[in-house]
Design a protein around this motif. Structure first.
Motif, mmCIF file in Angstrom:
data_model
loop_
_atom_site.group_PDB
_atom_site.id
_atom_site.type_symbol
_atom_site.label_atom_id
_atom_site.label_comp_id
_atom_site.label_asym_id
_atom_site.label_seq_id
_atom_site.Cartn_x
_atom_site.Cartn_y
_atom_site.Cartn_z
ATOM 1 N N GLY A 167 -2.873 76.399 17.542
ATOM 2 C CA GLY A 167 -1.464 76.028 17.499
ATOM 3 C C GLY A 167 -1.188 74.950 16.476
ATOM 4 N N LEU A 168 -2.085 73.984 16.344
ATOM 5 C CA LEU A 168 -1.897 72.920 15.365
ATOM 6 C C LEU A 168 -1.945 73.464 13.941
ATOM 7 C CD1 LEU A 168 -1.561 69.882 14.926
ATOM 8 C CD2 LEU A 168 -4.055 69.675 14.939
ATOM 9 N N VAL A 169 -2.858 74.381 13.670
ATOM 10 C CA VAL A 169 -2.933 74.991 12.335
ATOM 11 C C VAL A 169 -1.667 75.786 12.036
ATOM 12 C CG1 VAL A 169 -4.149 76.729 10.970
ATOM 13 C CG2 VAL A 169 -5.451 75.031 12.262
ATOM 14 N N ALA A 170 -1.187 76.554 13.020
ATOM 15 C CA ALA A 170 0.029 77.347 12.813
ATOM 16 C C ALA A 170 1.223 76.450 12.505
ATOM 17 C CB ALA A 170 0.306 78.196 14.056
ATOM 18 N N PRO A 214 -7.415 80.790 30.886
ATOM 19 C CA PRO A 214 -7.097 82.027 30.184
ATOM 20 C C PRO A 214 -7.478 81.931 28.715
ATOM 21 C CG PRO A 214 -5.119 80.732 30.584
ATOM 22 C CD PRO A 214 -6.234 80.053 31.317
ATOM 23 N N ARG A 215 -8.189 82.906 28.236
ATOM 24 C CA ARG A 215 -8.627 82.914 26.852
ATOM 25 C C ARG A 215 -8.153 84.195 26.184
ATOM 26 N NH1 ARG A 215 -12.176 78.883 25.781
ATOM 27 N NH2 ARG A 215 -13.149 77.848 27.565
ATOM 28 N N LEU A 216 -7.703 84.049 24.929
ATOM 29 C CA LEU A 216 -7.227 85.187 24.162
ATOM 30 C C LEU A 216 -8.325 85.674 23.239
ATOM 31 C CD1 LEU A 216 -3.677 83.908 23.136
ATOM 32 C CD2 LEU A 216 -4.204 85.614 24.868
ATOM 33 N N PRO A 217 -8.376 86.977 22.977
ATOM 34 C CA PRO A 217 -9.323 87.460 21.966
ATOM 35 C C PRO A 217 -8.948 86.949 20.582
ATOM 36 C CG PRO A 217 -7.876 89.224 22.724
ATOM 37 C CD PRO A 217 -7.639 88.062 23.628
ATOM 38 N N LEU A 218 -9.942 86.894 19.715
ATOM 39 C CA LEU A 218 -9.747 86.319 18.381
ATOM 40 C C LEU A 218 -8.656 87.054 17.609
ATOM 41 C CD1 LEU A 218 -10.591 84.311 16.224
ATOM 42 C CD2 LEU A 218 -12.387 85.912 15.530
ATOM 43 N N ARG A 219 -8.618 88.374 17.713
ATOM 44 C CA ARG A 219 -7.599 89.130 16.979
ATOM 45 C C ARG A 219 -6.198 88.759 17.446
ATOM 46 N NH1 ARG A 219 -8.447 95.495 16.786
ATOM 47 N NH2 ARG A 219 -10.324 94.684 15.766
ATOM 48 N N ARG A 220 -6.051 88.554 18.759
ATOM 49 C CA ARG A 220 -4.739 88.164 19.283
ATOM 50 C C ARG A 220 -4.362 86.763 18.814
ATOM 51 N NH1 ARG A 220 -1.904 89.036 24.125
ATOM 52 N NH2 ARG A 220 0.246 88.334 23.733
ATOM 53 N N LEU A 274 6.266 77.451 24.985
ATOM 54 C CA LEU A 274 6.462 78.899 24.957
ATOM 55 C C LEU A 274 5.157 79.662 24.789
ATOM 56 C CD1 LEU A 274 9.712 79.168 22.791
ATOM 57 C CD2 LEU A 274 9.492 79.273 25.278
ATOM 58 N N LEU A 275 4.205 79.107 24.079
ATOM 59 C CA LEU A 275 2.912 79.772 23.861
ATOM 60 C C LEU A 275 1.808 78.886 24.429
ATOM 61 C CD1 LEU A 275 3.210 81.303 20.274
ATOM 62 C CD2 LEU A 275 3.246 82.495 22.467
ATOM 63 N N ARG A 276 1.739 78.859 25.752
ATOM 64 C CA ARG A 276 0.766 77.988 26.411
ATOM 65 C C ARG A 276 -0.673 78.387 26.097
ATOM 66 N NH1 ARG A 276 2.881 75.201 30.840
ATOM 67 N NH2 ARG A 276 0.860 75.325 31.882
ATOM 68 N N ARG A 277 -0.913 79.688 25.948
ATOM 69 C CA ARG A 277 -2.287 80.146 25.734
ATOM 70 C C ARG A 277 -2.743 79.953 24.291
ATOM 71 N NH1 ARG A 277 -3.256 85.898 28.403
ATOM 72 N NH2 ARG A 277 -5.409 85.197 28.119
ATOM 73 N N LEU A 278 -1.837 79.473 23.414
ATOM 74 C CA LEU A 278 -2.222 79.177 22.038
ATOM 75 C C LEU A 278 -2.454 77.680 21.844
ATOM 76 C CD1 LEU A 278 -2.601 80.859 19.416
ATOM 77 C CD2 LEU A 278 -0.312 80.151 18.743
ATOM 78 N N GLY A 308 -3.216 86.955 15.233
ATOM 79 C CA GLY A 308 -1.882 87.541 15.154
ATOM 80 C C GLY A 308 -0.796 86.574 15.577
ATOM 81 N N LEU A 309 -1.036 85.819 16.628
ATOM 82 C CA LEU A 309 -0.050 84.841 17.076
ATOM 83 C C LEU A 309 0.118 83.709 16.069
ATOM 84 C CD1 LEU A 309 -0.843 84.545 20.896
ATOM 85 C CD2 LEU A 309 1.171 85.576 19.831
ATOM 86 N N VAL A 310 -0.981 83.273 15.481
ATOM 87 C CA VAL A 310 -0.887 82.227 14.458
ATOM 88 C C VAL A 310 -0.062 82.718 13.270
ATOM 89 C CG1 VAL A 310 -2.208 80.902 12.774
ATOM 90 C CG2 VAL A 310 -2.983 81.023 15.135
ATOM 91 N N GLY A 311 -0.307 83.947 12.830
ATOM 92 C CA GLY A 311 0.482 84.495 11.727
ATOM 93 C C GLY A 311 1.952 84.626 12.072
#
Length: 246
Positions: free
Chosen positions: A112-115, A23-29, A103-107, A32-35
């Protein structure tokens, strides 16, 4: 991933699903999740600072004509304040990494490391400022109005961490202010190293194909047997009849 051509081996289908069905998320998503993770982790610095101010001991001081001095020659309270902050910061970083991992497997991955790293630095800075300001106004008032010789307490603060300005402009955190980010980054990296998540491992090599009938390549998984050695005719045994001579 369905719709394979007939004759594609199961092993190669497994490789295709491993490689392309993640599963891959679009860049905008992702942004947003990182923020959201950075903001949420930074806000956790508020309860961290309150807990730090609650657990760490204040330092006794005495008012003099020159200001406040330590009531003891070598007080242990400032060291204890740094120690409590370090333990709480590491604990928050470890829990944040575990929570984000599950909780955020797709990140999972670099995002995720940067966040966690950025949010961990923000959480530590917020905790430091919240904790040190509890009781600070009372301390400043006593420092200005108390008569000489009166004893009171100085609020908790850090001596082994803080923010310094590089070249007088750029603020750079240092010391135990970085421990939330450090604990989160180490824990997250260990979880990624032990993970079976496909995108966190080197890309697997595709199996070798060999041409097959019908225009569909087949995979040969068995080892190629070496050619059998040629056998020479055995010599005749003793007493065997000789062939007739012309």
């Amino acid at each position: 991933m369905g719709g394979y051509p007939p004759g594609v081996p199961g092993a190669y289908r497994s490789w295709l699903e491993l490689r392309f069905d993640e599963p891959r998320l679009p860049l905008r998503r992702v942004v947003g999740l990182v923020g959201a993770v950075v903001a949420g982790l930074t806000l956790l610095g508020v309860p961290l600072g309150l807990l730090w101010a609650r657990l760490a001991p204040a330092t006794p001081v005495i008012k003099t004509a020159q200001g406040a001095i330590y009531a003891e020659p070598q007080p242990e309270q400032p060291i204890a304040a740094d120690g409590w902050f370090s333990l709480l910061a590491l604990g928050l970083g470890i829990l944040a990494a575990i929570g984000l991992w599950f909780l955020l497997r797709r990140l999972r991955g670099p995002a995720g490391l940067v966040a966690l790293t950025v949010g961990g630095i923000g959480a530590a800075l917020v905790a430091w400022q919240v904790g040190r300001r509890i009781g600070w106004s009372t301390y400043q008032r006593l420092l200005a109005e108390a008569p000489a010789g009166q004893a009171f307490e100085r609020p908790v603060d850090l001596r082994a961490g803080g923010v310094e300005r590089v070249l007088g402009v750029l603020p750079v955190p240092y010391g135990n202010v970085l421990l939330v980010a450090f604990g989160a980054a180490v824990t997250y990296t260990l979880l990624a190293g032990w993970s079976r998540w496909p995108s966190l491992h080197p890309e697997p090599e595709p199996p070798l194909w060999s041409g097959g009938p019908g225009g569909v390549d087949q995979v040969s998984w068995g080892s190629v047997a070496p050619p059998a050695p040629t056998t020479a005719p055995e010599p005749p045994g003793p007493g065997a009849a000789e062939p007739p001579r012309g």
